[in-house]
Design a protein around this motif. Structure first.
Motif, mmCIF file in Angstrom:
data_model
loop_
_atom_site.group_PDB
_atom_site.id
_atom_site.type_symbol
_atom_site.label_atom_id
_atom_site.label_comp_id
_atom_site.label_asym_id
_atom_site.label_seq_id
_atom_site.Cartn_x
_atom_site.Cartn_y
_atom_site.Cartn_z
ATOM 1 N N PHE A 1 0.848 -1.164 -0.067
ATOM 2 C CA PHE A 1 0.014 -0.032 0.164
ATOM 3 C C PHE A 1 0.935 1.322 0.117
ATOM 4 O O PHE A 1 1.675 1.551 0.902
ATOM 5 C CB PHE A 1 -0.976 -0.057 1.273
ATOM 6 C CG PHE A 1 -2.190 -0.947 0.971
ATOM 7 C CD1 PHE A 1 -1.941 -2.146 1.290
ATOM 8 C CD2 PHE A 1 -3.426 -0.294 0.924
ATOM 9 C CE1 PHE A 1 -2.950 -3.118 1.229
ATOM 10 C CE2 PHE A 1 -4.386 -1.109 0.766
ATOM 11 C CZ PHE A 1 -4.175 -2.599 0.831
ATOM 12 N N ASP A 2 0.646 2.169 -0.967
ATOM 13 C CA ASP A 2 1.232 3.426 -1.068
ATOM 14 C C ASP A 2 0.624 4.177 0.133
ATOM 15 O O ASP A 2 -0.512 4.449 0.122
ATOM 16 C CB ASP A 2 1.089 3.935 -2.683
ATOM 17 C CG ASP A 2 2.171 3.509 -3.620
ATOM 18 O OD1 ASP A 2 2.889 2.443 -2.977
ATOM 19 O OD2 ASP A 2 1.726 3.559 -4.932
ATOM 20 N N ASN B 1 -2.969 5.714 8.275
ATOM 21 C CA ASN B 1 -2.632 4.392 7.052
ATOM 22 C C ASN B 1 -1.600 3.871 7.519
ATOM 23 O O ASN B 1 -1.342 2.620 7.760
ATOM 24 C CB ASN B 1 -2.640 5.023 5.722
ATOM 25 C CG ASN B 1 -3.841 4.698 4.868
ATOM 26 O OD1 ASN B 1 -3.793 4.695 3.517
ATOM 27 N ND2 ASN B 1 -5.118 4.747 5.576
ATOM 28 N N LEU B 2 -0.554 4.564 7.995
ATOM 29 C CA LEU B 2 0.915 3.980 8.319
ATOM 30 C C LEU B 2 0.587 3.065 9.639
ATOM 31 O O LEU B 2 0.936 1.867 9.575
ATOM 32 C CB LEU B 2 1.650 5.255 8.871
ATOM 33 C CG LEU B 2 2.523 5.813 7.403
ATOM 34 C CD1 LEU B 2 3.522 6.898 8.060
ATOM 35 C CD2 LEU B 2 3.679 4.715 6.666
ATOM 36 N N ILE B 3 0.220 3.614 10.682
ATOM 37 C CA ILE B 3 -0.065 2.879 11.928
ATOM 38 C C ILE B 3 -0.995 1.659 11.481
ATOM 39 O O ILE B 3 -0.959 0.369 12.247
ATOM 40 C CB ILE B 3 -0.588 3.442 12.914
ATOM 41 C CG1 ILE B 3 -1.856 4.290 13.038
ATOM 42 C CG2 ILE B 3 0.563 4.531 13.430
ATOM 43 C CD1 ILE B 3 -2.397 5.033 14.150
ATOM 44 N N ASP B 4 -2.148 1.908 10.672
ATOM 45 C CA ASP B 4 -2.950 0.613 10.314
ATOM 46 C C ASP B 4 -2.356 -0.449 9.809
ATOM 47 O O ASP B 4 -2.561 -1.384 9.846
ATOM 48 C CB ASP B 4 -4.419 1.221 9.723
ATOM 49 C CG ASP B 4 -5.313 2.045 10.522
ATOM 50 O OD1 ASP B 4 -5.163 2.084 11.826
ATOM 51 O OD2 ASP B 4 -6.201 2.729 10.111
ATOM 52 N N LEU B 5 -1.674 0.065 8.668
ATOM 53 C CA LEU B 5 -0.935 -1.239 7.880
ATOM 54 C C LEU B 5 0.170 -1.647 8.670
ATOM 55 O O LEU B 5 0.313 -3.141 8.486
ATOM 56 C CB LEU B 5 -0.008 -0.282 6.699
ATOM 57 C CG LEU B 5 -1.131 0.359 5.532
ATOM 58 C CD1 LEU B 5 -0.501 1.041 4.527
ATOM 59 C CD2 LEU B 5 -1.570 -1.092 4.705
ATOM 60 N N ALA B 6 0.648 -0.952 9.703
ATOM 61 C CA ALA B 6 1.653 -1.653 10.511
ATOM 62 C C ALA B 6 1.090 -2.597 11.377
ATOM 63 O O ALA B 6 1.697 -3.869 11.116
ATOM 64 C CB ALA B 6 2.397 -0.620 11.243
ATOM 65 N N PRO C 1 2.460 -4.945 3.879
ATOM 66 C CA PRO C 1 3.575 -3.989 3.797
ATOM 67 C C PRO C 1 3.054 -2.513 3.184
ATOM 68 O O PRO C 1 1.909 -2.405 2.492
ATOM 69 C CB PRO C 1 3.979 -4.790 2.363
ATOM 70 C CG PRO C 1 3.650 -5.968 2.512
ATOM 71 C CD PRO C 1 2.295 -6.233 3.235
ATOM 72 N N ALA C 2 3.658 -1.571 3.726
ATOM 73 C CA ALA C 2 3.681 0.001 3.065
ATOM 74 C C ALA C 2 4.584 0.210 2.272
ATOM 75 O O ALA C 2 5.664 -0.034 2.426
ATOM 76 C CB ALA C 2 3.527 0.710 4.618
ATOM 77 N N HIS D 1 5.537 4.305 11.676
ATOM 78 C CA HIS D 1 4.911 2.863 11.223
ATOM 79 C C HIS D 1 5.695 1.886 12.119
ATOM 80 O O HIS D 1 5.130 1.048 12.713
ATOM 81 C CB HIS D 1 5.543 2.792 9.890
ATOM 82 C CG HIS D 1 5.376 1.351 9.233
ATOM 83 N ND1 HIS D 1 6.265 0.441 9.067
ATOM 84 C CD2 HIS D 1 3.940 0.945 8.648
ATOM 85 C CE1 HIS D 1 5.597 -0.644 8.675
ATOM 86 N NE2 HIS D 1 4.443 -0.481 8.218
ATOM 87 N N GLN D 2 7.013 2.077 12.642
ATOM 88 C CA GLN D 2 7.714 0.906 13.448
ATOM 89 C C GLN D 2 7.328 1.130 14.661
ATOM 90 O O GLN D 2 7.241 0.009 15.525
ATOM 91 C CB GLN D 2 9.318 1.054 13.257
ATOM 92 C CG GLN D 2 9.664 0.914 11.756
ATOM 93 C CD GLN D 2 9.329 -0.517 11.427
ATOM 94 O OE1 GLN D 2 10.052 -1.562 12.078
ATOM 95 N NE2 GLN D 2 8.622 -0.878 10.363
#
Lengths: 220, 483
Positions: free
Chosen positions: B197-198, B214-219, B224-225, B259-260
């Motif tokens: 996901f971009d 989006n970053l934290i949801d994907l993490a 993969p983001a 994200h991390q």
């Protein structure tokens, strides 16, 4: 006289596997298959297929040459038996080939010789830098049907005209057809020098030669 | 030896990273409210939505990013390696216009256009992944679920991995659910991810509410983001290329930190779509050599950190599939491949990413194949009884001076590896053998051929039912009617 055997023959030509093709030819003879039938229902179908595949871009020059080599290997095994039986594959025609005087570029001419030879024409290849007199002499000697003159260079293309003029002077045309090829050759040039046809590649040359002989397909 | 092009010295990369770290302390980075608590619990000072992220935390978060990961196809096989110098290509995304093949005018893209793009992409080995390439018009699907709908269409028509992205914070979950339904479960989707996901920061130095979310949801989902930072040199970023690369590094490191912190070890890509700012039109020209240089340099910084990389190339600013389109796209495909960027998005795109052309996509595929060939470099081939012990002498031992290389078994065995054999899109025929044609005409034919040979994947009734259920649920959530 099994169909799988003919299928394997066809396959050996498509794969371009001379050893396999020769083995299959021998197998056919050992099991009493008519050699002419082996050619017409097996090997020749393969070479036609390979030509079609090349024509539509699916096969490439090295593949096509390998197919022709496999065809040659099969014919080498079958021909003595055909001779013995008097059932020799009828040549589609006799073709005298060479490059024009002063031109030593022969890749195209060799391809034409290989493909037309494998497809059933009898080829008399005079090699490179052939004089009009040599073309005329060979044409008379073998009673050729077609003379093919190849020229890569614009400077040697005039040599194609010289051959055609020499054939005319000797009264060989229109019975003998003259065809030309080479990177710089155009239909306009062919018309200008009175050639009976020209082609862009070996497969087109095969079609051209067949049509000049009045034969659309390989027959026995 | 694999050919490589590098634009940055080790010394310059060091300076870029030092200044990027400085920027994240001063002026800091704007973040969405969704991540404030997360940052504060890691000891980050956040005032008025601006976070100042200390060097130690940034370094720790960059260190916890996986050095490589794979995307898988529908069959569960590894299809894309994000990591090392592997280079893959996918079509660009996601514009709202398509170049109509009949009128040669841009018109709003529709579902049938997306399907055609996916079909052609599926048939071309040059593309390791699909993208959710165009937005489908509101007549086909309500805008509120446009992101989900694109993925829904792509998954139905392709087995390849997908580069995608959501249009809103709320839209992401439905897309993650679609992928889980496709492979069987959310757990399987984590183990063998099919999509990346971009996620985009807004230049300069702004992780918006939507992007942060989006970053934290994907993490947390373990999906993969791919960070797509897009500084515009001279417009929304420093005019110097080095300055824009520095801003890109700061935005990307900030994103990695969010994200991390949400889930250490979750896969994320150091990606981007940096460009220069056009000083006449005020646009973002994607076909310029400086834009290619920015993409290469940004990836170089990511590689220096040992991270998977992404860039945005193979696109043009031309409105037609013309010589400019060919020149710009082929040039950047070459440069991207030589930079060793893991995923290069952008093929098929016209008009600075505003319009897509399927015909351009098949032409770009030829440029990509050439770039891939170049990136393999000059290899010494052999083994399997076809030489390689010598470069030329063994072949000459067979031909002598006859010149009959065309008949050698080595020729037949190796020419396909040595040469890229183009499709009929590329004209190499001798004059007279074919009627003369231009590349667009040949591309039209090629697209038709590929679509003709394409076969739709066989999805089970169960999966299709689940897909439909998710689309209906999300339409209801968004307060719109699914079609």
């Amino acid at each position: 006289m099994s169909d799988p055997l003919f299928g394997a023959m066809l396959q050996s030509i498509i794969e371009g596997a001379p050893d396999k093709a020769a083995d299959l030819a021998q197998q056919a003879l050992d099991s009493g298959v008519d050699p002419l039938e082996a050619v017409n229902r097996g090997f020749a179908v393969g070479i036609t297929f390979a030509g079609d595949q090349f024509g539509c871009g699916e096969m490439f020059l090295p593949d096509l040459l390998a197919s022709a080599e496999a065809m040659k290997a099969a014919m080498k095994v079958l021909e003595p038996e055909m001779l013995k039986r008097g059932s020799q594959r009828e040549a589609l025609g006799k073709i005298v080939l060479g490059t024009a005087r002063g031109d030593i570029h022969d890749i195209g001419k060799n391809l034409v010789a290989t493909i037309l030879g494998a497809s059933g024409f009898q080829i008399f290849d005079l090699g490179t830098s052939v004089t009009p007199e040599q073309f005329v002499a060979k044409t008379k000697e073998v009673d050729a049907d077609i003379v093919g003159v190849s020229a890569l260079l614009t400077t040697t293309m005039a040599g194609q005209k010289a051959v055609i003029d020499a054939l005319d002077r000797n009264g060989l045309r229109p019975r003998v057809k003259a065809i030309i090829g080479g990177a710089a050759v155009t239909s306009k040039w062919a018309a200008e020098i009175g050639a009976d046809g020209f082609s862009r590649n070996a497969i087109d040359a095969l079609e051209l030669a067949k049509s000049l002989m009045g034969k659309g397909t390989v027959t026995a | 030896m694999r050919p490589r092009v590098q634009l940055l010295s080790a010394d310059l990369i060091g300076r870029i990273l030092r200044e990027a770290l400085e920027l994240l302390m001063n002026p800091g980075v704007r973040v969405g409210s969704a991540v404030v608590e997360l940052l504060q619990s890691a000891g980050v000072e956040v005032n008025d939505g601006v976070a100042r992220i200390p060097k130690a935390l940034l370094q720790k978060c960059v260190a916890s990013v996986p050095r490589e990961f794979y995307l898988y196809n529908r069959q569960g096989e590894k299809a894309v390696r994000y990591g090392g110098d592997d280079v893959h290509f996918d079509p660009g995304s996601c514009c709202v216009q398509i170049l109509d093949r009949e009128t040669l005018e841009a018109r709003p893209s529709e579902t049938r256009d997306l399907v055609r793009i996916v079909q052609v992409t599926e048939m071309l080995p040059q593309f390791a992944a699909q993208s959710t390439a165009v937005v489908c018009s509101a007549a086909d699907a309500p805008n509120a679920i446009g992101d989900l709908y694109r993925l829904f269409i792509v998954l139905q028509h392709s087995d390849k991995p997908v580069v995608t992205g959501s249009f809103s914070a709320a839209g992401l979950q439905g897309m993650i659910d679609l992928l889980a339904a496709d492979c069987g479960s959310a757990e399987m989707s984590r183990q063998k991810p099919r999509a990346v996901f971009d996620v985009c920061p807004s230049p300069p130095l702004n992780w918006s509410e939507f992007g942060s979310h989006n970053l934290i949801d994907l993490a947390r989902a373990g999906v993969p983001a791919e960070i797509v930072s897009m500084p515009l040199a001279g417009g929304t970023a420093p005019v110097t290329l080095a300055g824009s690369v520095t801003q890109h590094a700061a935005e990307t490191m900030a994103g990695i930190t969010l994200h991390q912190l949400a889930r250490p070890g979750s896969p994320i890509v150091w990606g981007g779509a940096p460009a220069i700012f056009d000083m006449r039109s005020g646009g973002a020209p994607m076909g310029t050599v400086e834009t290619a240089m920015l993409n290469m340099a940004c990836a170089e910084v990511g590689k220096h950190l040992g991270l998977p990389t992404h860039g945005y190339l193979v696109a043009t600013d031309s409105k037609f599939v013309d010589a400019q389109a060919g020149a710009e796209s082929a040039r950047s495909a070459m440069l991207g491949a030589l930079a060793g960027i893991n995923m290069i998005s952008g093929a098929g795109m016209l008009e600075s990413l505003a319009c897509f052309s399927v015909e351009k996509l098949v032409i770009d595929a030829e440029s990509i194949a050439s770039a891939q060939r170049l990136a393999r470099g000059i290899e010494v081939r052999g083994g399997d009884g076809v030489g390689g012990e010598t470069l030329a002498t063994a072949m000459f031992a067979q031909t002598g001076l006859s010149g009959e290389f065309l008949k050698l078994k080595e020729t037949r065995a190796l020419f396909r590896q040595e040469q890229h054999l183009p499709s009929a899109v590329i004209d190499r025929s001798a004059r007279g053998s074919e009627p003369p044609s231009d590349v667009f005409t040949r591309a039209l034919t090629r697209v038709d051929e590929l679509v003709g040979k394409y076969r739709k994947p066989d999805l089970s009734e169960d999966v299709l039912r689940k897909f439909q259920g998710i689309v209906e649920r999300e339409a209801e959530r968004a307060g719109v009617a699914a079609k």
